[in-house]
Enzyme design. Structure first.
Site, short mmCIF file in Angstrom:
data_model
loop_
_atom_site.label_atom_id
_atom_site.label_comp_id
_atom_site.label_asym_id
_atom_site.label_seq_id
_atom_site.Cartn_x
_atom_site.Cartn_y
_atom_site.Cartn_z
CB THR A 89 -0.92 0.01 1.24
OG1 THR A 89 -1.80 -1.09 1.12
CG2 THR A 89 -1.73 1.28 1.34
CE1 TYR A 99 -4.06 -0.14 -0.96
CE2 TYR A 99 -5.85 0.66 0.41
CZ TYR A 99 -4.71 -0.09 0.25
OH TYR A 99 -4.22 -0.80 1.31
CB THR A 129 0.60 -3.59 6.26
OG1 THR A 129 -0.67 -3.66 5.62
CG2 THR A 129 1.17 -2.20 6.16
CG ASP A 130 -2.10 -7.84 3.55
OD1 ASP A 130 -2.39 -6.78 4.11
OD2 ASP A 130 -2.77 -8.32 2.61
CE LYS A 180 -3.05 -5.06 7.80
NZ LYS A 180 -3.01 -5.03 6.33
CD GLU A 201 -6.12 -27.97 25.99
OE1 GLU A 201 -6.77 -28.95 25.60
OE2 GLU A 201 -6.52 -27.19 26.88
#
Ligand code: DGL
Length: 387
Positions: free
Chosen positions: A71, A85, A151-152, A224, A344
């Site tokens: 971006t 965008y 940023t992903d 993120k 677990e």
């Protein structure tokens, strides 16, 4: 090269896009020189510019900005398109030229290695980027590297570089949540801050850093956490510091080994083994484990519910995968917290391993690196607990 004198972060990129018709095509592997910047700091404006952390700094740092897309290289149809965008369209030299303030704090050079959305990163691109950054860091006239990135997956790239680069020179990965054409665009300030951080002697030896939204994060911890807000990056234990009005302020240090203190050297890694992530949810399909094995996974990071819990119908497929030699790494889909070994699930009995607090996508990176060194379960467990 076109230069602009406006301080507005939005208009320069929009103007450049309109003038140069830059919305088509991707530039690849070209090196461009940033807005001409004098090497010395004797220019009148240098005296009034904010100090780049150290007042005693006698020369501007030489920083290479490696562009990969995202971006921060995006453009929208209108100024109100803050979240819809096209990403990865503006070449890195144009991004640099749109922030003339940068030339007051560092001598910068742009280099376009990719022009992609970061969701399209894969192992090959990760290795190519890492090797190029490593080459740059070896050059005596390079003081630091900034990587512009979507940023992903910034957190995966930053963690990978944090574990594999063999240099204590600053490496800063930066992105933005809004394209340069949007109202309230954040890319210009983020890039300026990233260059400041990369130029700061205090950033040496802190591993690969991620800078956005006035904060400095370690590549190990940062993730993120929101799809559109500028305040999206968080580290569970907080950022390492802030960037405020041209000052780099550190408050804490990375606790885990990184860069020069790890067992991996990017120059010696030519491929990464396939590691799959299988995500847990109610009524999950046990066939997803077999599919990962059939597709060549050498390890499966199981993003379990809660503390790495495994549904009863997933236990047998995972045990069967382990019997075929595939490592099983129990992680959590919760987003934070440690996974307790033999909590677990009986990991000793099944010969499985657990993450420490690494998110599944970070565990994938670390597991892939670990498998370049060992396939011994005990060693793999030690590595997951160490880094
Ligand atoms: N597709 C996204 C990427 O390149 C754009 C999002 C962003 O950079 O903020 O990661």
């Amino acid at each position: 090269m076109a230069r602009t004198t406006t301080l507005h972060p939005v208009r320069p990129i929009a103007a450049l896009l309109l003038c140069a018709g830059l919305l088509t095509g991707a530039a690849h592997a070209q090196t461009v020189v940033a807005p001409a910047a004098p090497a010395a700091t004797t220019a009148p404006e240098a005296a009034t510019a904010p100090a780049a952390t150290a007042p005693s700094q006698v020369r501007k740092a030489n920083i290479v900005i490696v562009g990969t897309g995202g971006t921060i290289a995006g453009a929208g149809a209108s100024a109100i398109n803050t979240a819809a965008y096209q990403s990865a369209v503006v070449p890195v030299d144009k991004i640099i030229a749109s922030v003339p303030e940068i030339s007051k704090v560092a001598n910068v050079k742009g280099e376009q290695i990719f022009q992609i959305g970061s969701e399209s990163f894969n192992n090959e691109r990760l290795l190519k980027l890492g090797k190029r950054v490593s080459e740059l860091l070896k050059q005596p006239d390079v003081d630091g590297v900034v990587i512009t990135h979507g940023t992903d997956t910034i957190e995966e790239t930053a963690y990978f570089l944090n574990l594999t680069l063999k240099s204590d020179k600053p490496v800063v990965v930066v992105g933005s949540m809004r394209p340069g054409t949007a109202l309230g665009a954040d890319g210009a300030l983020n890039l300026y801050d990233a260059v400041l951080v990369a130029s700061s002697p205090e950033s040496k030896g802190k591993g690969t850093l991620v800078v956005l939204n006035d904060e400095i994060h370690t590549g190990r911890d940062v993730t993120k956490s929101n799809t559109f807000k500028t305040e999206t990056f968080r580290s569970p234990f907080g950022p390492l510091g802030y960037v405020v009005e041209g000052r780099t302020l550190y408050y804490r240090l990375p606790a885990r080994p990184h860069t020069t203190a790890t067992e991996w050297d990017i120059d010696r890694i030519d491929r990464l083994p396939e590691v799959a992530i299988v995500y847990a949810y109610g009524n999950a399909n046990p066939g997803s484990v077999d599919a990962a094995v059939r597709n060549g996974a050498k390890a499966i990071v199981y993003a379990g519910t809660g503390n790495g819990s495994v549904g009863e119908y997933m236990v047998e497929p995972l045990k069967a995968a382990r019997a075929k030699g595939v490592q099983i790494v129990r992680a959590s889909r919760t987003g934070s917290g440690v996974v307790i070994r033999n909590g677990e699930q009986p990991d000793d009995k099944y010969d499985w391993v657990v993450v420490d607090d690494q998110l599944p996508q970070k565990a994938r990176i670390l597991t892939a690196l670990a498998l370049t060194k060992t396939n011994d379960t005990r060693e793999l467990q030690k590595i997951l607990w160490k880094y």
